[in-house]
Design a protein around this motif. Structure first.
Motif, PDB file in Angstrom:
ATOM      1  N   MET A   1       0.847  -1.199   0.000  1.00 28.13           N
ATOM      2  CA  MET A   1       0.000   0.000   0.000  1.00 28.13           C
ATOM      3  C   MET A   1       0.884   1.252   0.000  1.00 28.13           C
ATOM      4  SD  MET A   1      -2.762   1.355   2.835  1.00 28.13           S
ATOM      5  CE  MET A   1      -4.031   0.168   2.441  1.00 28.13           C
ATOM      6  N   ASN A   2       0.543   2.192  -0.853  1.00 26.02           N
ATOM      7  CA  ASN A   2       1.252   3.468  -0.890  1.00 26.02           C
ATOM      8  C   ASN A   2       0.699   4.353   0.229  1.00 26.02           C
ATOM      9  OD1 ASN A   2       1.996   6.184  -1.484  1.00 26.02           O
ATOM     10  ND2 ASN A   2       2.422   5.579  -3.602  1.00 26.02           N
ATOM     11  N   ALA A   3       1.481   4.459   1.333  1.00 30.62           N
ATOM     12  CA  ALA A   3       0.984   5.147   2.521  1.00 30.62           C
ATOM     13  C   ALA A   3       0.714   6.626   2.259  1.00 30.62           C
ATOM     14  CB  ALA A   3       1.979   4.983   3.665  1.00 30.62           C
ATOM     15  N   ALA A   4       1.573   7.279   1.473  1.00 35.05           N
ATOM     16  CA  ALA A   4       1.386   8.716   1.219  1.00 35.05           C
ATOM     17  C   ALA A   4       0.117   8.963   0.408  1.00 35.05           C
ATOM     18  CB  ALA A   4       2.605   9.269   0.491  1.00 35.05           C
ATOM     19  N   ALA A   5      -0.099   8.154  -0.629  1.00 35.24           N
ATOM     20  CA  ALA A   5      -1.303   8.318  -1.438  1.00 35.24           C
ATOM     21  C   ALA A   5      -2.552   8.003  -0.620  1.00 35.24           C
ATOM     22  CB  ALA A   5      -1.224   7.408  -2.664  1.00 35.24           C
ATOM     23  N   PHE A   6      -2.458   6.986   0.250  1.00 35.45           N
ATOM     24  CA  PHE A   6      -3.594   6.626   1.087  1.00 35.45           C
ATOM     25  C   PHE A   6      -3.930   7.750   2.061  1.00 35.45           C
ATOM     26  CE2 PHE A   6      -5.309   4.072   4.793  1.00 35.45           C
ATOM     27  CZ  PHE A   6      -6.550   3.844   4.220  1.00 35.45           C
ATOM     28  N   ALA A   7      -2.922   8.407   2.604  1.00 32.27           N
ATOM     29  CA  ALA A   7      -3.165   9.514   3.533  1.00 32.27           C
ATOM     30  C   ALA A   7      -3.892  10.666   2.840  1.00 32.27           C
ATOM     31  CB  ALA A   7      -1.843   9.993   4.123  1.00 32.27           C
ATOM     32  N   GLY A  58      -4.256   3.382 -10.016  1.00 30.45           N
ATOM     33  CA  GLY A  58      -2.813   3.271 -10.138  1.00 30.45           C
ATOM     34  C   GLY A  58      -2.124   2.829  -8.874  1.00 30.45           C
ATOM     35  N   HIS A  59      -2.867   2.676  -7.786  1.00 28.54           N
ATOM     36  CA  HIS A  59      -2.281   2.267  -6.508  1.00 28.54           C
ATOM     37  C   HIS A  59      -2.784   0.901  -6.063  1.00 28.54           C
ATOM     38  CE1 HIS A  59      -0.447   6.197  -5.944  1.00 28.54           C
ATOM     39  NE2 HIS A  59      -1.618   6.761  -6.238  1.00 28.54           N
ATOM     40  N   GLY A  60      -4.090   0.629  -6.229  1.00 28.89           N
ATOM     41  CA  GLY A  60      -4.654  -0.637  -5.793  1.00 28.89           C
ATOM     42  C   GLY A  60      -5.019  -1.517  -6.971  1.00 28.89           C
ATOM     43  N   ASP A  61      -5.258  -2.800  -6.672  1.00 29.68           N
ATOM     44  CA  ASP A  61      -5.696  -3.727  -7.715  1.00 29.68           C
ATOM     45  C   ASP A  61      -7.036  -3.268  -8.284  1.00 29.68           C
ATOM     46  OD1 ASP A  61      -5.737  -6.525  -9.032  1.00 29.68           O
ATOM     47  OD2 ASP A  61      -7.630  -6.445  -7.908  1.00 29.68           O
ATOM     48  N   SER A  62      -7.152  -3.239  -9.598  1.00 31.28           N
ATOM     49  CA  SER A  62      -8.352  -2.690 -10.232  1.00 31.28           C
ATOM     50  C   SER A  62      -9.593  -3.498  -9.886  1.00 31.28           C
ATOM     51  CB  SER A  62      -8.160  -2.632 -11.749  1.00 31.28           C
ATOM     52  OG  SER A  62      -7.892  -3.924 -12.279  1.00 31.28           O
ATOM     53  N   GLY A  63      -9.463  -4.822  -9.821  1.00 28.68           N
ATOM     54  CA  GLY A  63     -10.624  -5.643  -9.498  1.00 28.68           C
ATOM     55  C   GLY A  63     -11.114  -5.427  -8.087  1.00 28.68           C
ATOM     56  N   ARG A  64     -10.190  -5.375  -7.126  1.00 27.26           N
ATOM     57  CA  ARG A  64     -10.582  -5.156  -5.732  1.00 27.26           C
ATOM     58  C   ARG A  64     -11.167  -3.759  -5.552  1.00 27.26           C
ATOM     59  NH1 ARG A  64      -8.611  -7.625  -0.959  1.00 27.26           N
ATOM     60  NH2 ARG A  64      -6.912  -8.580  -2.173  1.00 27.26           N
ATOM     61  N   ARG A  65     -10.561  -2.784  -6.195  1.00 27.02           N
ATOM     62  CA  ARG A  65     -11.077  -1.416  -6.112  1.00 27.02           C
ATOM     63  C   ARG A  65     -12.510  -1.354  -6.606  1.00 27.02           C
ATOM     64  NH1 ARG A  65      -8.731   1.226 -10.068  1.00 27.02           N
ATOM     65  NH2 ARG A  65      -9.537   3.249  -9.368  1.00 27.02           N
ATOM     66  N   LEU A  66     -12.745  -1.963  -7.766  1.00 29.27           N
ATOM     67  CA  LEU A  66     -14.088  -1.930  -8.342  1.00 29.27           C
ATOM     68  C   LEU A  66     -15.077  -2.686  -7.484  1.00 29.27           C
ATOM     69  CD1 LEU A  66     -15.895  -1.072 -10.690  1.00 29.27           C
ATOM     70  CD2 LEU A  66     -15.235  -3.188 -11.862  1.00 29.27           C
ATOM     71  N   TYR A 137      -6.697   0.351  -1.875  1.00 35.29           N
ATOM     72  CA  TYR A 137      -5.265   0.583  -2.045  1.00 35.29           C
ATOM     73  C   TYR A 137      -4.436  -0.697  -1.924  1.00 35.29           C
ATOM     74  CZ  TYR A 137      -5.622   5.607  -2.386  1.00 35.29           C
ATOM     75  OH  TYR A 137      -5.895   6.872  -2.841  1.00 35.29           O
ATOM     76  N   ILE A 138      -5.078  -1.837  -1.739  1.00 44.40           N
ATOM     77  CA  ILE A 138      -4.333  -3.098  -1.662  1.00 44.40           C
ATOM     78  C   ILE A 138      -3.946  -3.517  -3.084  1.00 44.40           C
ATOM     79  CG2 ILE A 138      -4.512  -5.542  -1.074  1.00 44.40           C
ATOM     80  CD1 ILE A 138      -6.324  -4.697   1.262  1.00 44.40           C
ATOM     81  N   PRO A 139      -2.690  -3.787  -3.337  1.00 48.13           N
ATOM     82  CA  PRO A 139      -2.230  -3.954  -4.728  1.00 48.13           C
ATOM     83  C   PRO A 139      -2.465  -5.323  -5.347  1.00 48.13           C
ATOM     84  CG  PRO A 139      -0.366  -4.051  -3.221  1.00 48.13           C
ATOM     85  CD  PRO A 139      -1.555  -3.709  -2.388  1.00 48.13           C
ATOM     86  N   HIS A 140      -2.860  -6.340  -4.563  1.00 48.26           N
ATOM     87  CA  HIS A 140      -3.042  -7.654  -5.164  1.00 48.26           C
ATOM     88  C   HIS A 140      -4.525  -7.996  -5.309  1.00 48.26           C
ATOM     89  CE1 HIS A 140      -2.628  -8.385  -0.756  1.00 48.26           C
ATOM     90  NE2 HIS A 140      -3.663  -9.180  -0.963  1.00 48.26           N
ATOM     91  N   PRO A 141      -4.870  -8.924  -6.211  1.00 52.23           N
ATOM     92  CA  PRO A 141      -6.280  -9.253  -6.479  1.00 52.23           C
ATOM     93  C   PRO A 141      -6.966  -9.848  -5.249  1.00 52.23           C
ATOM     94  CG  PRO A 141      -4.853 -10.068  -8.227  1.00 52.23           C
ATOM     95  CD  PRO A 141      -3.949  -9.635  -7.116  1.00 52.23           C
ATOM     96  N   PRO A 142      -8.293  -9.818  -5.218  1.00 51.44           N
ATOM     97  CA  PRO A 142      -9.030 -10.399  -4.085  1.00 51.44           C
ATOM     98  C   PRO A 142      -8.727 -11.881  -3.926  1.00 51.44           C
ATOM     99  CG  PRO A 142     -10.474  -9.072  -5.473  1.00 51.44           C
ATOM    100  CD  PRO A 142      -9.185  -9.195  -6.211  1.00 51.44           C
ATOM    101  N   GLY A 143      -8.550 -12.312  -2.677  1.00 52.35           N
ATOM    102  CA  GLY A 143      -8.321 -13.711  -2.365  1.00 52.35           C
ATOM    103  C   GLY A 143      -9.561 -14.330  -1.750  1.00 52.35           C
ATOM    104  N   PRO A 144      -9.432 -15.542  -1.212  1.00 56.35           N
ATOM    105  CA  PRO A 144     -10.586 -16.245  -0.639  1.00 56.35           C
ATOM    106  C   PRO A 144     -11.297 -15.461   0.457  1.00 56.35           C
ATOM    107  CG  PRO A 144      -8.744 -17.750  -0.928  1.00 56.35           C
ATOM    108  CD  PRO A 144      -8.220 -16.385  -1.226  1.00 56.35           C
ATOM    109  N   LEU A 145     -10.537 -14.760   1.299  1.00 56.45           N
ATOM    110  CA  LEU A 145     -11.175 -14.010   2.383  1.00 56.45           C
ATOM    111  C   LEU A 145     -12.029 -12.873   1.827  1.00 56.45           C
ATOM    112  CD1 LEU A 145     -11.237 -14.260   5.436  1.00 56.45           C
ATOM    113  CD2 LEU A 145      -9.383 -12.590   5.566  1.00 56.45           C
TER     114      LEU A 145
END
Length: 279
Positions: A1-7, A58-66, A137-145
């Protein structure tokens, strides 16, 4: 996670929530009724999710963001539309009337309404939505959880939407005036909509919880659940129903207060709360 962008995003989403609630405050002053803040509640969550979605590009995984954004938007717009439909032509909500009656009419009451009704809810919206903002802002695709959270969100939306629909149909029948709704989902829990709301926000938390950073925001669904079950949700509504609905004590004695459970065959005595609208 990009902490500065998240802030930066956290600051912008706070402004988005505040803008929605301040708009609702202006409408409340113009109409003399503050029940419109309940409509703004779902809209503010939607504004936060859409703002976070735009900023997380540009910061998080597009699928999770959507996924996170769509789930919040569907929930928020449905809730706001339902509350707006339910409140059409209605006078001030008794909860807000009682709250504001503690302060004399005039500028003092206006400031009190701004602080305790609108600004407080803006803060709650921002805080409760923190897991959604983190998920964007999590950069990887959604997992089982995360997919488990989506399933839990679906269960929650079902309880909210179906419970609201069943209650609306029950109230529309003049033969049910003054009676307790004890059919459909309401047979298994006194508050299917509150239970559904809790499931929705625990499900949204799980969208962030499959990354270690997501667990930093577990207080958000905990707070929402507390508000629903022990704060401004269930207790306030049940006090009102206990005072105004014959048969409430018997219904409360055989029906679970929150979690959906089979009705008790032998109601326990004195389980009704001492003497809200459904949310």
């Amino acid at each position: 996670m990009n902490a500065a962008a998240f802030a930066v995003s956290l600051a912008v989403t706070a402004a988005a929530a505040l803008a929605v609630l301040l708009t609702a405050f202006a409408v409340g002053l113009r109409t003399g009724r503050h029940r419109g803040v309940d409509v703004a509640w779902g809209l503010a969550f939607t504004a936060v999710a859409l703002s976070g979605y735009a900023l997380s590009n540009g910061h998080g995984d597009s699928g999770r963001r959507l996924l996170a954004t769509v789930l919040v938007t569907v929930w928020g717009l449905r809730l706001s539309a339902h509350i707006r439909w339910r409140a059409r032509g209605a006078p001030e909500d008794p909860r807000y009337a009682r709250m504001l009656s503690r302060v004399p009419e005039g500028p003092a009451r206006t400031r009190y309404a701004l602080r305790m009704v609108y600004l407080l809810q803006a803060v709650l919206v921002w805080f409760v939505s923190l897991p959604v903002q983190a998920a964007q802002y999590i950069p990887h695709p959604p997992g089982p959880l995360a997919w488990t959270g989506t399933a839990l969100w679906t269960v929650g939306l079902f309880f909210e939407a179906v419970g609201d629909r069943q209650l609306a149909r029950f109230k529309a029948d003049p033969a049910n005036r003054g009676r307790i709704m004890d059919r459909g989902l309401w047979r298994y829990t006194r508050h299917p909509n509150y239970f559904g709301d809790a499931c929705v926000w625990w499900g949204l938390f799980l969208l962030a919880a499959d990354a270690p950073v997501g667990w930093a925001f577990v207080l958000s669904p905990l707070l929402m659940t507390w508000l629903l079950a022990f704060g401004s949700g269930k207790p306030m509504l049940e006090r009102q129903l206990a005072a105004n609905r014959p048969g409430w004590a018997e219904y409360a004695s055989r029906t679970s207060g929150f979690l959906p459970l089979p009705p008790r065959r032998h109601p326990a005595p004195d389980t009704a709360p001492p003497a809200r609208p459904h949310p």
